[in-house]
Scaffold this active site. Structure first.
Site, PDB file in Angstrom:
ATOM      1  N   ASP A 126       9.230   5.327   6.468  1.00  0.00           N
ATOM      2  CA  ASP A 126       8.182   4.489   7.074  1.00  0.00           C
ATOM      3  C   ASP A 126       7.939   4.932   8.511  1.00  0.00           C
ATOM      4  O   ASP A 126       8.811   5.516   9.149  1.00  0.00           O
ATOM      5  CB  ASP A 126       8.646   3.019   7.126  1.00  0.00           C
ATOM      6  CG  ASP A 126       8.493   2.293   5.788  1.00  0.00           C
ATOM      7  OD1 ASP A 126       7.826   2.817   4.882  1.00  0.00           O
ATOM      8  OD2 ASP A 126       9.046   1.182   5.667  1.00  0.00           O
ATOM      9  N   GLN A 156      -0.245   7.176  10.735  1.00  0.00           N
ATOM     10  CA  GLN A 156      -1.113   6.027  11.027  1.00  0.00           C
ATOM     11  C   GLN A 156      -2.461   6.488  11.610  1.00  0.00           C
ATOM     12  O   GLN A 156      -2.485   7.230  12.594  1.00  0.00           O
ATOM     13  CB  GLN A 156      -0.409   5.122  12.047  1.00  0.00           C
ATOM     14  CG  GLN A 156       0.935   4.597  11.569  1.00  0.00           C
ATOM     15  CD  GLN A 156       1.891   4.287  12.720  1.00  0.00           C
ATOM     16  OE1 GLN A 156       1.890   4.959  13.731  1.00  0.00           O
ATOM     17  NE2 GLN A 156       2.730   3.273  12.532  1.00  0.00           N
ATOM     18  N   ARG A 177       2.235   9.056   3.276  1.00  0.00           N
ATOM     19  CA  ARG A 177       1.563   7.777   3.070  1.00  0.00           C
ATOM     20  C   ARG A 177       0.632   7.645   4.276  1.00  0.00           C
ATOM     21  O   ARG A 177       1.097   7.772   5.420  1.00  0.00           O
ATOM     22  CB  ARG A 177       2.537   6.603   3.045  1.00  0.00           C
ATOM     23  CG  ARG A 177       1.811   5.244   3.004  1.00  0.00           C
ATOM     24  CD  ARG A 177       2.719   4.062   3.288  1.00  0.00           C
ATOM     25  NE  ARG A 177       3.776   3.962   2.301  1.00  0.00           N
ATOM     26  CZ  ARG A 177       4.983   3.469   2.590  1.00  0.00           C
ATOM     27  NH1 ARG A 177       5.275   3.069   3.817  1.00  0.00           N
ATOM     28  NH2 ARG A 177       5.889   3.392   1.649  1.00  0.00           N
TER      29      ARG A 177
HETATM   30  C1  FAD Z   1       2.138   0.291   0.945  1.00  0.00           C
HETATM   31  C2  FAD Z   1       1.950   0.110   2.412  1.00  0.00           C
HETATM   32  C3  FAD Z   1       2.884   0.638   3.277  1.00  0.00           C
HETATM   33  C4  FAD Z   1       2.704   0.525   4.655  1.00  0.00           C
HETATM   34  N1  FAD Z   1       3.578   1.150   5.497  1.00  0.00           N
HETATM   35  C5  FAD Z   1       3.376   1.082   6.834  1.00  0.00           C
HETATM   36  C6  FAD Z   1       4.193   1.812   7.744  1.00  0.00           C
HETATM   37  O1  FAD Z   1       5.125   2.534   7.366  1.00  0.00           O
HETATM   38  N2  FAD Z   1       3.925   1.706   9.057  1.00  0.00           N
HETATM   39  C7  FAD Z   1       2.892   0.945   9.545  1.00  0.00           C
HETATM   40  O2  FAD Z   1       2.673   0.926  10.754  1.00  0.00           O
HETATM   41  N3  FAD Z   1       2.125   0.210   8.704  1.00  0.00           N
HETATM   42  C8  FAD Z   1       2.335   0.271   7.380  1.00  0.00           C
HETATM   43  N4  FAD Z   1       1.515  -0.438   6.532  1.00  0.00           N
HETATM   44  C9  FAD Z   1       0.588  -1.462   7.080  1.00  0.00           C
HETATM   45  C10 FAD Z   1      -0.777  -0.854   7.377  1.00  0.00           C
HETATM   46  O3  FAD Z   1      -0.658   0.014   8.470  1.00  0.00           O
HETATM   47  C11 FAD Z   1      -1.818  -1.932   7.700  1.00  0.00           C
HETATM   48  O4  FAD Z   1      -1.410  -2.656   8.807  1.00  0.00           O
HETATM   49  C12 FAD Z   1      -2.067  -2.908   6.567  1.00  0.00           C
HETATM   50  O5  FAD Z   1      -2.077  -2.251   5.335  1.00  0.00           O
HETATM   51  C13 FAD Z   1      -3.417  -3.592   6.745  1.00  0.00           C
HETATM   52  O6  FAD Z   1      -4.433  -2.621   6.803  1.00  0.00           O
HETATM   53  P1  FAD Z   1      -5.533  -2.415   5.662  1.00  0.00           P
HETATM   54  O7  FAD Z   1      -5.823  -0.959   5.592  1.00  0.00           O
HETATM   55  O8  FAD Z   1      -5.115  -3.052   4.394  1.00  0.00           O
HETATM   56  O9  FAD Z   1      -6.834  -3.052   6.267  1.00  0.00           O
HETATM   57  P2  FAD Z   1      -7.142  -4.531   6.795  1.00  0.00           P
HETATM   58  O10 FAD Z   1      -8.518  -4.427   7.359  1.00  0.00           O
HETATM   59  O11 FAD Z   1      -6.065  -5.044   7.671  1.00  0.00           O
HETATM   60  O12 FAD Z   1      -7.138  -5.385   5.481  1.00  0.00           O
HETATM   61  C14 FAD Z   1      -8.168  -5.261   4.512  1.00  0.00           C
HETATM   62  C15 FAD Z   1      -8.197  -6.534   3.683  1.00  0.00           C
HETATM   63  O13 FAD Z   1      -6.984  -6.657   2.950  1.00  0.00           O
HETATM   64  C16 FAD Z   1      -6.538  -7.998   2.935  1.00  0.00           C
HETATM   65  N5  FAD Z   1      -5.272  -8.107   3.632  1.00  0.00           N
HETATM   66  C17 FAD Z   1      -4.695  -7.146   4.398  1.00  0.00           C
HETATM   67  N6  FAD Z   1      -3.498  -7.569   4.817  1.00  0.00           N
HETATM   68  C18 FAD Z   1      -3.290  -8.816   4.317  1.00  0.00           C
HETATM   69  C19 FAD Z   1      -2.233  -9.780   4.386  1.00  0.00           C
HETATM   70  N7  FAD Z   1      -1.111  -9.562   5.068  1.00  0.00           N
HETATM   71  N8  FAD Z   1      -2.368 -10.948   3.712  1.00  0.00           N
HETATM   72  C20 FAD Z   1      -3.489 -11.188   2.979  1.00  0.00           C
HETATM   73  N9  FAD Z   1      -4.524 -10.320   2.884  1.00  0.00           N
HETATM   74  C21 FAD Z   1      -4.430  -9.150   3.541  1.00  0.00           C
HETATM   75  C22 FAD Z   1      -7.602  -8.815   3.626  1.00  0.00           C
HETATM   76  O14 FAD Z   1      -8.506  -9.244   2.638  1.00  0.00           O
HETATM   77  C23 FAD Z   1      -8.258  -7.816   4.529  1.00  0.00           C
HETATM   78  O15 FAD Z   1      -9.570  -8.149   4.834  1.00  0.00           O
HETATM   79  C24 FAD Z   1       1.620  -0.253   5.163  1.00  0.00           C
HETATM   80  C25 FAD Z   1       0.688  -0.794   4.281  1.00  0.00           C
HETATM   81  C26 FAD Z   1       0.823  -0.592   2.923  1.00  0.00           C
HETATM   82  C27 FAD Z   1      -0.236  -1.123   2.024  1.00  0.00           C
END
Ligand code: FAD
Length: 301
Positions: A126, A156, A177
């Site tokens: 991660d 990221q 990822r």
């Molecule tokens: C499998 C996976 C692994 C990850 N690993 C890392 C990592 O190693 N390091 C790191 O910094 N980040 C990590 N992340 C988090 C990532 O960086 C984002 O912060 C997170 O995925 C939200 O971004 P998004 O692209 O989904 O867009 P967003 O614009 O945040 O979300 C899009 C839509 O998804 C839905 N949504 C998103 N999050 C939520 C929630 N918590 N509850 C309910 N609905 C929600 C909402 O409908 C939102 O409008 C990971 C995410 C995933 C999916």
């Protein structure tokens, strides 16, 4: 923090454990490895697969780092023994001692990567906040020669540097990822405009695919999913060149849409005894419940 939020934050330690549990149970499988296996089995039955994450608090000693390492090695053996089709774990290097002793952290990561390789599985490193970026990528580079296709790292799209990191890492076969990044970083090193973070996500994905990397496309943002599907089609990629990744409890419907279209989808399944301490700490910091569990999973305290 708004006044009402601050008031809520102050009362959080008084919130009964079952209520905290109620809010976190959507995002966290439960306290025990058996809970994670149960959730992963349900995901498998609908055609998805899992990556397992053991929740941890900040560690203060290398003994704790060794304990965490042992727990991951056990976990990998357990996943294999349960007969899951995919043996895949996600690890934060700070839990293995990244901020205490870098060589020891690398040794710990090697132990886990070795267990993953022996089981025919995979270790995903991660990505944490920006003070960890260089060290995390260094560990990934150091693991690659010995563990090749059994290790991958996270990058990221929020960070300005990521395009260069991707170019530097794709000189040889790479496994990423790609996510937006959960840590709010200062503007000199990170994009702060959500639209730029999105466009950079697509740019990075395109560059990764052009350069032959395997990509876990980690987002619930449907515009980015749409963009990814467009690139998959344009590059004529077979289903074994990429996967979509989502968090447990988030956008189940989008997950099912992608699965029914025949794409590979992996769900991040966090579990562990530390769920309560973690959830309370995060709730206290961010009483706007909607996002707290996500932060609990990715941010160390
Ligand atoms: C499998 C996976 C692994 C990850 N690993 C890392 C990592 O190693 N390091 C790191 O910094 N980040 C990590 N992340 C988090 C990532 O960086 C984002 O912060 C997170 O995925 C939200 O971004 P998004 O692209 O989904 O867009 P967003 O614009 O945040 O979300 C899009 C839509 O998804 C839905 N949504 C998103 N999050 C939520 C929630 N918590 N509850 C309910 N609905 C929600 C909402 O409908 C939102 O409008 C990971 C995410 C995933 C999916």
């Amino acid at each position: 923090m708004r006044m009402l939020d601050r008031a809520v934050a102050l009362t959080i330690p008084a919130v009964p454990k079952p209520i905290v549990g109620y809010f976190s149970k959507r995002y966290i499988a439960g306290p025990a490895v058996g809970d994670a296996f149960r959730v992963a089995r349900a995901l498998e039955s609908e055609g998805a697969c899992a990556t397992f994450d053991i929740l941890g608090e900040n560690i203060r000693s290398l003994d704790e780092a060794r304990e965490n390492t042992g727990a991951y090695v056990e976990l990998i053996r357990g996943i294999a023994a349960e007969g899951f089709a995919s043996i895949n774990v996600s690890v934060k290097l700070t839990a293995l001692g990244l901020l205490l002793d870098r060589p020891e952290c690398l040794e710990n990561a090697r132990r886990i990567a070795g267990a993953a390789r022996d089981a025919g599985g995979f270790l995903r490193v991660d990505m944490e906040d920006s003070p960890c970026t260089d060290a995390t990528l260094e560990v990934y580079r150091a693991l690659r020669p010995a563990f090749g296709k059994h290790v991958g790292v996270v990058v990221q799209s929020r960070l300005r540097r990521t395009i260069e990191d991707v170019e530097a890492l794709t000189g040889e076969p790479a496994n990423f990822r790609l996510c937006k990044g959960i840590y709010l970083e200062p503007r000199p090193i990170a994009y702060t405009d959500p639209e730029i973070i999105r466009r950079n996500f697509t740019l990075l994905l395109e560059r990764m695919l052009e350069r032959g990397a395997y990509v876990g496309i980690a987002t619930h943002d449907e515009i980015l999913v749409w963009d990814a599907l467009r690139l998959v089609r344009r590059f004529g990629l077979s289903r074994d060149r990429y996967e979509f990744q989502m968090l447990l409890g988030v956008e189940d419907e989008l997950r099912r849409i992608l699965l029914s279209a025949g794409h590979r989808v992996r769900v991040y399944v966090p579990f562990g005894e530390q769920w309560y301490a973690y959830s309370v700490r995060r709730l206290r910091e961010n009483p706007q419940i909607a996002g707290y569990a996500l932060q609990a999973i990715f941010k160390r305290g």
